[in-house]
Write an enzyme that holds these catalytic residues in place. Structure first.
Site, PDB file in Angstrom:
ATOM      1  N   ARG A 142     -52.951  23.449  -1.799  1.00 32.61           N
ATOM      2  CA  ARG A 142     -53.128  23.506  -0.370  1.00 32.61           C
ATOM      3  C   ARG A 142     -53.982  22.230   0.162  1.00 32.61           C
ATOM      4  O   ARG A 142     -54.459  21.824   1.152  1.00 32.61           O
ATOM      5  CB  ARG A 142     -54.039  24.552  -0.053  1.00 32.61           C
ATOM      6  CG  ARG A 142     -53.236  25.992   0.133  1.00 32.61           C
ATOM      7  CD  ARG A 142     -54.135  26.966   0.810  1.00 32.61           C
ATOM      8  NE  ARG A 142     -53.344  28.091   0.967  1.00 32.61           N
ATOM      9  CZ  ARG A 142     -53.047  28.690   1.990  1.00 32.61           C
ATOM     10  NH1 ARG A 142     -53.620  28.268   3.387  1.00 32.61           N
ATOM     11  NH2 ARG A 142     -52.207  29.663   2.359  1.00 32.61           N
ATOM     12  N   TYR A 145     -53.405  19.409   2.560  1.00 35.43           N
ATOM     13  CA  TYR A 145     -53.735  19.765   4.163  1.00 35.43           C
ATOM     14  C   TYR A 145     -55.340  19.939   4.196  1.00 35.43           C
ATOM     15  O   TYR A 145     -55.783  19.119   5.215  1.00 35.43           O
ATOM     16  CB  TYR A 145     -52.835  21.086   4.416  1.00 35.43           C
ATOM     17  CG  TYR A 145     -53.233  21.448   5.762  1.00 35.43           C
ATOM     18  CD1 TYR A 145     -52.434  20.599   6.896  1.00 35.43           C
ATOM     19  CD2 TYR A 145     -53.634  22.481   6.272  1.00 35.43           C
ATOM     20  CE1 TYR A 145     -52.461  20.881   8.043  1.00 35.43           C
ATOM     21  CE2 TYR A 145     -53.716  22.908   7.607  1.00 35.43           C
ATOM     22  CZ  TYR A 145     -53.183  22.121   8.513  1.00 35.43           C
ATOM     23  OH  TYR A 145     -53.039  22.597   9.840  1.00 35.43           O
ATOM     24  N   GLU A 147     -57.802  18.843   2.308  1.00 38.35           N
ATOM     25  CA  GLU A 147     -58.523  17.430   2.196  1.00 38.35           C
ATOM     26  C   GLU A 147     -58.132  16.552   3.498  1.00 38.35           C
ATOM     27  O   GLU A 147     -59.035  15.579   3.830  1.00 38.35           O
ATOM     28  CB  GLU A 147     -58.496  16.829   1.000  1.00 38.35           C
ATOM     29  CG  GLU A 147     -58.938  17.849  -0.416  1.00 38.35           C
ATOM     30  CD  GLU A 147     -60.334  18.113   0.055  1.00 38.35           C
ATOM     31  OE1 GLU A 147     -61.109  17.761   0.872  1.00 38.35           O
ATOM     32  OE2 GLU A 147     -60.947  18.733  -1.261  1.00 38.35           O
ATOM     33  N   TYR A 204     -47.430  38.985   0.682  1.00 37.82           N
ATOM     34  CA  TYR A 204     -47.784  38.052  -0.511  1.00 37.82           C
ATOM     35  C   TYR A 204     -49.195  38.911  -0.854  1.00 37.82           C
ATOM     36  O   TYR A 204     -49.876  38.840  -0.034  1.00 37.82           O
ATOM     37  CB  TYR A 204     -47.957  36.843  -0.248  1.00 37.82           C
ATOM     38  CG  TYR A 204     -46.943  35.989   0.276  1.00 37.82           C
ATOM     39  CD1 TYR A 204     -45.412  36.474  -0.010  1.00 37.82           C
ATOM     40  CD2 TYR A 204     -47.023  34.945   0.945  1.00 37.82           C
ATOM     41  CE1 TYR A 204     -44.327  35.999   0.581  1.00 37.82           C
ATOM     42  CE2 TYR A 204     -45.835  34.089   1.371  1.00 37.82           C
ATOM     43  CZ  TYR A 204     -44.417  34.704   1.256  1.00 37.82           C
ATOM     44  OH  TYR A 204     -43.310  34.080   1.524  1.00 37.82           O
ATOM     45  N   GLY A 205     -49.316  39.168  -2.061  1.00 38.77           N
ATOM     46  CA  GLY A 205     -50.361  39.996  -2.847  1.00 38.77           C
ATOM     47  C   GLY A 205     -50.475  41.276  -2.230  1.00 38.77           C
ATOM     48  O   GLY A 205     -49.357  41.566  -1.998  1.00 38.77           O
ATOM     49  N   GLY A 207     -51.706  42.439   0.485  1.00 38.38           N
ATOM     50  CA  GLY A 207     -51.492  42.496   2.201  1.00 38.38           C
ATOM     51  C   GLY A 207     -53.191  43.063   2.676  1.00 38.38           C
ATOM     52  O   GLY A 207     -53.225  43.128   3.690  1.00 38.38           O
ATOM     53  N   ARG A 211     -56.381  37.640   8.437  1.00 37.31           N
ATOM     54  CA  ARG A 211     -56.653  36.419   9.148  1.00 37.31           C
ATOM     55  C   ARG A 211     -56.834  36.856  10.699  1.00 37.31           C
ATOM     56  O   ARG A 211     -56.930  37.989  10.724  1.00 37.31           O
ATOM     57  CB  ARG A 211     -55.137  35.623   9.302  1.00 37.31           C
ATOM     58  CG  ARG A 211     -54.569  35.216   7.808  1.00 37.31           C
ATOM     59  CD  ARG A 211     -55.333  33.819   7.430  1.00 37.31           C
ATOM     60  NE  ARG A 211     -54.577  33.491   6.275  1.00 37.31           N
ATOM     61  CZ  ARG A 211     -55.017  33.679   5.025  1.00 37.31           C
ATOM     62  NH1 ARG A 211     -55.879  34.649   4.736  1.00 37.31           N
ATOM     63  NH2 ARG A 211     -54.533  33.134   4.079  1.00 37.31           N
ATOM     64  N   PRO A 274     -56.616  31.890   0.928  1.00 35.49           N
ATOM     65  CA  PRO A 274     -58.001  32.373   1.427  1.00 35.49           C
ATOM     66  C   PRO A 274     -57.696  34.117   1.473  1.00 35.49           C
ATOM     67  O   PRO A 274     -56.844  34.550   2.062  1.00 35.49           O
ATOM     68  CB  PRO A 274     -58.220  31.859   2.706  1.00 35.49           C
ATOM     69  CG  PRO A 274     -57.283  30.417   2.640  1.00 35.49           C
ATOM     70  CD  PRO A 274     -56.041  30.942   1.766  1.00 35.49           C
TER      71      PRO A 274
HETATM   72  N1  UDP Z   1     -48.036  35.651   4.009  1.00 34.38           N
HETATM   73  C1  UDP Z   1     -47.311  37.246   3.509  1.00 34.38           C
HETATM   74  N2  UDP Z   1     -45.906  37.011   3.778  1.00 34.38           N
HETATM   75  C2  UDP Z   1     -45.430  36.162   4.162  1.00 34.38           C
HETATM   76  C3  UDP Z   1     -46.056  34.771   4.652  1.00 34.38           C
HETATM   77  C4  UDP Z   1     -47.459  34.774   4.372  1.00 34.38           C
HETATM   78  O1  UDP Z   1     -47.819  38.133   3.343  1.00 34.38           O
HETATM   79  O2  UDP Z   1     -44.194  36.199   4.376  1.00 34.38           O
HETATM   80  C5  UDP Z   1     -49.534  35.719   3.932  1.00 34.38           C
HETATM   81  C6  UDP Z   1     -50.045  34.356   3.309  1.00 34.38           C
HETATM   82  O3  UDP Z   1     -50.085  34.723   1.797  1.00 34.38           O
HETATM   83  C7  UDP Z   1     -51.423  34.476   3.832  1.00 34.38           C
HETATM   84  C8  UDP Z   1     -51.144  34.999   5.445  1.00 34.38           C
HETATM   85  O4  UDP Z   1     -50.096  35.951   5.164  1.00 34.38           O
HETATM   86  O5  UDP Z   1     -52.404  35.444   3.096  1.00 34.38           O
HETATM   87  C9  UDP Z   1     -51.170  34.097   6.410  1.00 34.38           C
HETATM   88  O6  UDP Z   1     -49.930  33.011   5.796  1.00 34.38           O
HETATM   89  P1  UDP Z   1     -49.598  31.748   6.680  1.00 34.38           P
HETATM   90  O7  UDP Z   1     -48.516  31.020   5.782  1.00 34.38           O
HETATM   91  O8  UDP Z   1     -49.137  32.302   8.002  1.00 34.38           O
HETATM   92  O9  UDP Z   1     -50.792  30.945   7.232  1.00 34.38           O
HETATM   93  P2  UDP Z   1     -52.044  30.619   6.277  1.00 34.38           P
HETATM   94  O10 UDP Z   1     -53.268  31.364   6.878  1.00 34.38           O
HETATM   95  O11 UDP Z   1     -52.215  31.120   4.730  1.00 34.38           O
HETATM   96  O12 UDP Z   1     -52.216  28.852   6.248  1.00 34.38           O
END
Ligand code: UDP
Length: 330
Positions: A142, A145, A147, A204-205, A207, A211, A274
């Site tokens: 990351r 972006y 930095e 991802y992860g 959940g 955010r 994050p």
């Molecule tokens: N994410 C997810 N599924 C997806 C896309 C993103 O679970 O299909 C997660 C991602 O890992 C992050 C969050 O959703 O934790 C927000 O991701 P995004 O790419 O929208 O923006 P970021 O805040 O990470 O720049």
């Protein structure tokens, strides 16, 4: 001379900002290299008096149009987009920002630099206020972006200190709404597109990461207020929605909005993702009288409508007529 220049004008945020400025009768020149932006996004303003477009790569352009105000939004912004082209991302946020600041210095103009919540990295302080310096991996995937934007902020402050240039910095948190690119890989666009296609939603992860999602019209209003504020306005300024939500809950809300059963597909968490992100917006409340008004439950249906229309228009036809008509003005 155009009153206002917007870099990244054909992007999701840039085009929504241009719409708003043109509707307020500002004379706007939009700049974009169309690497992630799309001319379709400018369709509603294309023929409006007071709007012109220049296809420009900021990292290479020798001169920029003179303006009284510069909104500098140009940069890939979704993680897949900036990770696909990390060098261009670094260059637009360094050389590109330099060009914008130089143009503004020559024109004695005001500049608003679009920075990001990513400058806080994987934050150890919660919620994030502008006083927090962040926790960023300088060599992670990351970093181009994070930095890049940190460099943009540093350069903006160097111009403030060295030349007294009027530079304002907006730290923009996750934003969503009409004109999101269905293919840019952000969580909301991914979930909606997957749901519309009858596919499971990819988490991802586990959940539980959070955010805070700001509807685009709220965000655009914040940018305009920040630009219009007196020179003494404190900067940087967080702009985002302080309603924090777990990603798994976002999936539930998207499924409810689409009226589909919730089906999830768990994938590995990307590197340096994050865990918790939420803006402290006290500064914006106090100095701009600004706070978001659109809740996720209200913004999602409008976003779905736009993404659904974008999908049914596929394969995307390039609006050649638009290109031909306005190129001559560049
Ligand atoms: N994410 C997810 N599924 C997806 C896309 C993103 O679970 O299909 C997660 C991602 O890992 C992050 C969050 O959703 O934790 C927000 O991701 P995004 O790419 O929208 O923006 P970021 O805040 O990470 O720049």
């Amino acid at each position: 001379m155009a009153k206002t220049a917007v870099t990244g004008a054909a992007g999701f945020l840039g085009s929504n900002l241009v719409d708003f400025l043109v509707s307020r009768r500002e004379t706007v020149v939009g700049l974009d290299n169309l690497s992630t932006g799309r001319l379709e996004n400018l369709r509603s303003v294309w023929h409006r008096r007071g709007f012109t477009f220049q296809r420009t790569d900021l990292a290479r352009a020798s001169t920029l149009p003179r303006a009284e105000k510069y909104y500098h939004l140009a940069s890939p912004a979704s993680p897949p987009a900036y990770q696909r082209d990390p060098i261009s991302t670094l260059l637009v946020n360094s050389t590109g920002t330099h060009r914008v600041l130089e143009a503004a210095r020559r024109a004695d103009a005001r500049v608003l630099i679009a920075s990001t919540s990513e400058v806080y990295g994987d934050a150890t302080v919660h919620p994030q206020s502008e006083r927090y310096w962040g926790n960023v991996n300088p060599i992670g995937i990351r970093s181009c972006y994070d930095e890049g934007k940190r460099f943009s902020e540093a350069l903006g402050f160097a111009y403030r200190r060295s030349y007294g240039l009027d530079v304002r910095i907006a730290r923009i948190f996750n934003t969503y709404g009409p004109r999101m690119d269905p293919a840019d890989g952000r969580v909301i666009s991914n979930f909606v597109v997957q749901g519309l296609r009858g596919e499971p939603l990819t988490i991802y992860g586990d959940g539980t990461q959070t955010r805070s999602f700001c509807y685009v019209s709220d965000l655009v209003g914040g940018l305009r207020r920040l630009m219009a504020a007196p020179k003494e306005v404190p900067t940087p300024m967080n702009l985002g929605n302080p309603a924090e939500v777990a990603i798994r809950r976002v999936a539930e809300l998207v499924a409810q909005t689409l009226r589909i059963p919730l089906r999830l597909d768990y994938r590995p968490l990307p590197e340096d993702d994050p865990k918790q992100r939420c803006p402290d917006i006290e500064r914006a409340r106090q100095h701009l009288g600004w706070a978001p008004t659109v809740r996720l439950e209200a913004g999602l249906p409008r976003t779905v409508a736009s993404l659904r229309a974008g999908l049914s228009a596929e394969p995307r036809t390039r609006p050649r007529r638009l290109t031909r008509l306005k190129r001559s003005e560049s």
